[in-house]
Design a protein around this motif. Structure first.
Motif, PDB file in Angstrom:
ATOM      1  N   MET A 192       0.845  -1.191   0.000  1.00  0.00           N
ATOM      2  CA  MET A 192       0.000   0.000   0.000  1.00  0.00           C
ATOM      3  C   MET A 192       0.885   1.248   0.000  1.00  0.00           C
ATOM      4  SD  MET A 192      -2.915   1.212   2.761  1.00  0.00           S
ATOM      5  CE  MET A 192      -3.955  -0.202   2.397  1.00  0.00           C
ATOM      6  N   ALA A 193       0.560   2.190  -0.877  1.00  0.00           N
ATOM      7  CA  ALA A 193       1.359   3.421  -0.981  1.00  0.00           C
ATOM      8  C   ALA A 193       1.208   4.263   0.284  1.00  0.00           C
ATOM      9  CB  ALA A 193       0.905   4.228  -2.192  1.00  0.00           C
ATOM     10  N   LYS A 194       2.299   4.902   0.671  1.00  0.00           N
ATOM     11  CA  LYS A 194       2.266   5.750   1.855  1.00  0.00           C
ATOM     12  C   LYS A 194       1.524   7.047   1.574  1.00  0.00           C
ATOM     13  CE  LYS A 194       6.573   4.076   3.914  1.00  0.00           C
ATOM     14  NZ  LYS A 194       7.925   4.448   4.377  1.00  0.00           N
ATOM     15  N   SER A 195       0.820   7.549   2.604  1.00  0.00           N
ATOM     16  CA  SER A 195       0.141   8.832   2.461  1.00  0.00           C
ATOM     17  C   SER A 195       1.186   9.947   2.475  1.00  0.00           C
ATOM     18  CB  SER A 195      -0.845   9.039   3.615  1.00  0.00           C
ATOM     19  OG  SER A 195      -0.132   9.210   4.829  1.00  0.00           O
ATOM     20  N   ILE A 196       0.769  11.148   2.074  1.00  0.00           N
ATOM     21  CA  ILE A 196       1.670  12.300   2.098  1.00  0.00           C
ATOM     22  C   ILE A 196       2.173  12.537   3.521  1.00  0.00           C
ATOM     23  CG2 ILE A 196       1.812  14.800   1.759  1.00  0.00           C
ATOM     24  CD1 ILE A 196       1.808  13.224  -0.808  1.00  0.00           C
ATOM     25  N   GLU A 197       1.271  12.380   4.488  1.00  0.00           N
ATOM     26  CA  GLU A 197       1.666  12.594   5.889  1.00  0.00           C
ATOM     27  C   GLU A 197       2.748  11.600   6.303  1.00  0.00           C
ATOM     28  OE1 GLU A 197      -0.589  12.336  10.171  1.00  0.00           O
ATOM     29  OE2 GLU A 197      -1.406  13.713   8.651  1.00  0.00           O
ATOM     30  N   GLU A 198       2.603  10.349   5.894  1.00  0.00           N
ATOM     31  CA  GLU A 198       3.619   9.338   6.215  1.00  0.00           C
ATOM     32  C   GLU A 198       4.951   9.666   5.553  1.00  0.00           C
ATOM     33  OE1 GLU A 198       1.308   5.963   4.885  1.00  0.00           O
ATOM     34  OE2 GLU A 198       1.370   5.124   6.915  1.00  0.00           O
ATOM     35  N   LYS A 199       4.886  10.197   4.322  1.00  0.00           N
ATOM     36  CA  LYS A 199       6.115  10.555   3.601  1.00  0.00           C
ATOM     37  C   LYS A 199       6.825  11.717   4.298  1.00  0.00           C
ATOM     38  CE  LYS A 199       4.644   8.941  -0.955  1.00  0.00           C
ATOM     39  NZ  LYS A 199       4.260   9.331  -2.334  1.00  0.00           N
ATOM     40  N   VAL A 200       6.029  12.685   4.784  1.00  0.00           N
ATOM     41  CA  VAL A 200       6.610  13.805   5.536  1.00  0.00           C
ATOM     42  C   VAL A 200       7.290  13.293   6.799  1.00  0.00           C
ATOM     43  CG1 VAL A 200       6.064  15.881   6.876  1.00  0.00           C
ATOM     44  CG2 VAL A 200       4.991  15.520   4.644  1.00  0.00           C
ATOM     45  N   GLU A 201       6.613  12.390   7.474  1.00  0.00           N
ATOM     46  CA  GLU A 201       7.160  11.801   8.704  1.00  0.00           C
ATOM     47  C   GLU A 201       8.464  11.065   8.419  1.00  0.00           C
ATOM     48  OE1 GLU A 201       5.791   8.284  11.798  1.00  0.00           O
ATOM     49  OE2 GLU A 201       4.245   9.577  10.920  1.00  0.00           O
ATOM     50  N   GLU A 202       8.478  10.255   7.364  1.00  0.00           N
ATOM     51  CA  GLU A 202       9.677   9.492   7.021  1.00  0.00           C
ATOM     52  C   GLU A 202      10.829  10.406   6.611  1.00  0.00           C
ATOM     53  OE1 GLU A 202      10.224   6.289   7.452  1.00  0.00           O
ATOM     54  OE2 GLU A 202       8.213   6.173   8.343  1.00  0.00           O
ATOM     55  N   HIS A 203      10.502  11.501   5.920  1.00  0.00           N
ATOM     56  CA  HIS A 203      11.537  12.450   5.501  1.00  0.00           C
ATOM     57  C   HIS A 203      12.275  13.021   6.710  1.00  0.00           C
ATOM     58  CE1 HIS A 203      13.547  15.776   3.468  1.00  0.00           C
ATOM     59  NE2 HIS A 203      13.026  16.596   4.382  1.00  0.00           N
ATOM     60  N   TYR A 204      11.517  13.420   7.712  1.00  0.00           N
ATOM     61  CA  TYR A 204      12.172  14.039   8.873  1.00  0.00           C
ATOM     62  C   TYR A 204      12.830  13.007   9.789  1.00  0.00           C
ATOM     63  CZ  TYR A 204      10.678  18.575   7.386  1.00  0.00           C
ATOM     64  OH  TYR A 204      10.536  19.718   6.651  1.00  0.00           O
ATOM     65  N   LYS A 205      12.377  11.785   9.725  1.00  0.00           N
ATOM     66  CA  LYS A 205      13.101  10.726  10.425  1.00  0.00           C
ATOM     67  C   LYS A 205      14.484  10.528   9.783  1.00  0.00           C
ATOM     68  CE  LYS A 205       9.215   8.003  12.235  1.00  0.00           C
ATOM     69  NZ  LYS A 205       8.441   6.737  12.136  1.00  0.00           N
ATOM     70  N   ASP A 206      14.521  10.596   8.443  1.00  0.00           N
ATOM     71  CA  ASP A 206      15.805  10.486   7.740  1.00  0.00           C
ATOM     72  C   ASP A 206      16.725  11.656   8.103  1.00  0.00           C
ATOM     73  OD1 ASP A 206      15.020   8.168   6.496  1.00  0.00           O
ATOM     74  OD2 ASP A 206      14.313   9.163   4.659  1.00  0.00           O
ATOM     75  N   CYS A 207      16.123  12.852   8.247  1.00  0.00           N
ATOM     76  CA  CYS A 207      16.927  14.026   8.646  1.00  0.00           C
ATOM     77  C   CYS A 207      17.532  13.823  10.029  1.00  0.00           C
ATOM     78  CB  CYS A 207      16.058  15.284   8.632  1.00  0.00           C
ATOM     79  SG  CYS A 207      15.546  15.825   6.989  1.00  0.00           S
ATOM     80  N   LEU A 208      16.757  13.281  10.937  1.00  0.00           N
ATOM     81  CA  LEU A 208      17.244  13.035  12.295  1.00  0.00           C
ATOM     82  C   LEU A 208      18.364  11.992  12.289  1.00  0.00           C
ATOM     83  CD1 LEU A 208      13.818  13.038  14.203  1.00  0.00           C
ATOM     84  CD2 LEU A 208      15.631  14.755  14.393  1.00  0.00           C
ATOM     85  N   LYS A 209      18.198  10.988  11.431  1.00  0.00           N
ATOM     86  CA  LYS A 209      19.244   9.963  11.313  1.00  0.00           C
ATOM     87  C   LYS A 209      20.553  10.596  10.841  1.00  0.00           C
ATOM     88  CE  LYS A 209      16.313   5.960  10.216  1.00  0.00           C
ATOM     89  NZ  LYS A 209      15.913   5.011   9.132  1.00  0.00           N
ATOM     90  N   GLU A 210      20.481  11.463   9.850  1.00  0.00           N
ATOM     91  CA  GLU A 210      21.673  12.127   9.327  1.00  0.00           C
ATOM     92  C   GLU A 210      22.357  12.976  10.393  1.00  0.00           C
ATOM     93  OE1 GLU A 210      20.744  14.335   5.840  1.00  0.00           O
ATOM     94  OE2 GLU A 210      19.947  12.605   4.731  1.00  0.00           O
ATOM     95  N   LEU A 211      21.564  13.535  11.302  1.00  0.00           N
ATOM     96  CA  LEU A 211      22.112  14.361  12.385  1.00  0.00           C
ATOM     97  C   LEU A 211      22.590  13.524  13.571  1.00  0.00           C
ATOM     98  CD1 LEU A 211      19.438  17.205  12.338  1.00  0.00           C
ATOM     99  CD2 LEU A 211      21.841  17.409  11.627  1.00  0.00           C
ATOM    100  N   GLY A 212      22.343  12.211  13.491  1.00  0.00           N
ATOM    101  CA  GLY A 212      22.766  11.326  14.574  1.00  0.00           C
ATOM    102  C   GLY A 212      21.900  11.447  15.815  1.00  0.00           C
TER     103      GLY A 212
END
Length: 333
Positions: free
Chosen positions: A1-21
């Motif tokens: 099932m495709a992710k909603s826009i809200e889920e994509k926004v959430e995943e994007h900022y999780k990736d940002c947090l990962k990059e920042l450690g």
């Protein structure tokens, strides 16, 4: 099932947090973040005003060098435009307000004028995050407020309004059944004004159209006897039926036990059999009860309080039993 826009926004900022450690936690991982925070989120009213279980999209702890402590951070993700925040007229982050009108017929989420409106904290990211932050950071003390005993009662067949926040809607029994005219040994409880057996004098068969509703409290008007009735019942003379004001929720045995105790405490200065138990008098009685942070009757607290008392009572009985067993063994050794 495709992710909603809200889920994509959430995943994007999780990736940002990962990059920042920066270590973060998802919706269902509050207990891994902090146990007390997890309990606070579980017990507090939800964003929609429900009975608990709050799920911030992203949670983390940030170290404050200035304060030398970790600060919990709650992040809400939204997928639509103009869903960042909503401010009130004073420029404050809007939280719970009151509906200024009744909902239209057939509305998905029906409400009455004056009911709590949770739309802002449900629909806007900052408002929702602020809701979670208040749960965690605000040190809420248990508060009590006075409520009128009655929301309404009947006099000479006409309804008398007392207070929209009143605890009970008081109605006369559907039919006063004379105990001398019936035979016991039937199916339904017959409630009188006695002080034992939940006020139940026996069980009878009678026209079911005269049954009083279940999950109500029977009130003996000249004796002030009060009992929770979990099943539909018939009554004798001078019995009033207390139904919990629907604004406050639904009555169960534990909540009824707490309310009955509070009402009895408020009635302590009334004399047995006096005209002081007249409905126009007791309907105005002030009863002190716990409220939540929205000033709503705190039924959850009442239920948990009675449950805790029951556990303590069971503990006392078990300890007494153990002592008696030990004493008996000692006698026969």
């Amino acid at each position: 099932m495709a992710k909603s826009i809200e889920e994509k926004v959430e995943e994007h900022y999780k990736d940002c947090l990962k990059e920042l450690g920066i270590t973060y936690y998802g919706k269902t991982q509050a207990s891994q973040l902090n146990e007390s925070i997890a309990n606070a989120l579980k017990e507090a009213p939800s964003k929609s005003g429900g009975s608990g279980n709050n799920y911030p999209d992203i949670m983390l702890m940030l170290k404050s060098r200035k304060l030398n402590r970790y600060i919990p951070v709650m992040i809400e993700a939204k997928g639509g435009k103009n869903k960042l925040e909503k401010l009130d007229k004073e420029g404050n982050i809007e939280q719970v307000k009151l509906w200024d009108s009744d909902s239209k017929e057939g509305a998905k989420n029906p409400h009455k004028k004056g009911d709590p409106n949770f739309n802002s904290i449900e629909k806007y990211a900052v408002n929702g995050a602020y809701h979670y932050a208040k749960i965690i950071l605000v040190d809420e003390q248990l508060r009590f407020e006075e409520f009128k005993l009655a929301s309404s009662y009947f006099k000479n067949g006409k309804e008398v309004k007392v207070s929209t926040d009143g605890i009970f809607n008081i109605t006369p029994t559907k039919k006063k059944i004379n105990a001398n005219t019936i035979s016991f040994g039937g199916r339904y409880p017959y409630v009188a004004r006695g002080e034992s057996q939940n006020g139940i004098r026996g069980y009878i068969n009678f026209d079911e159209n005269y049954l009083n509703p279940e999950k109500t409290i029977s009130f003996g008007q000249d004796t002030a006897t009060m009992f929770y009735q979990p099943k539909a019942y018939f009554t004798g003379d001078k019995i009033q039926v207390f139904s919990l004001n629907s604004k406050h929720g639904e009555l169960n045995e534990k909540i009824a036990t707490y309310l009955i105790t509070a009402v009895r405490k408020a009635l302590v200065n009334f004399a047995w059999g006096q005209s002081s138990f007249a409905l126009e008098v007791i309907s105005e009685l002030n009863v002190m009860l716990p409220v939540d942070k929205y000033d709503r009757l705190n039924l959850n607290y009442m239920e948990n309080y009675i449950r805790a008392i029951e556990k303590l009572t069971i503990k006392d009985v078990v300890e007494y039993k153990d002592k008696m067993i030990a004493l008996t063994k000692k006698i026969f050794e």
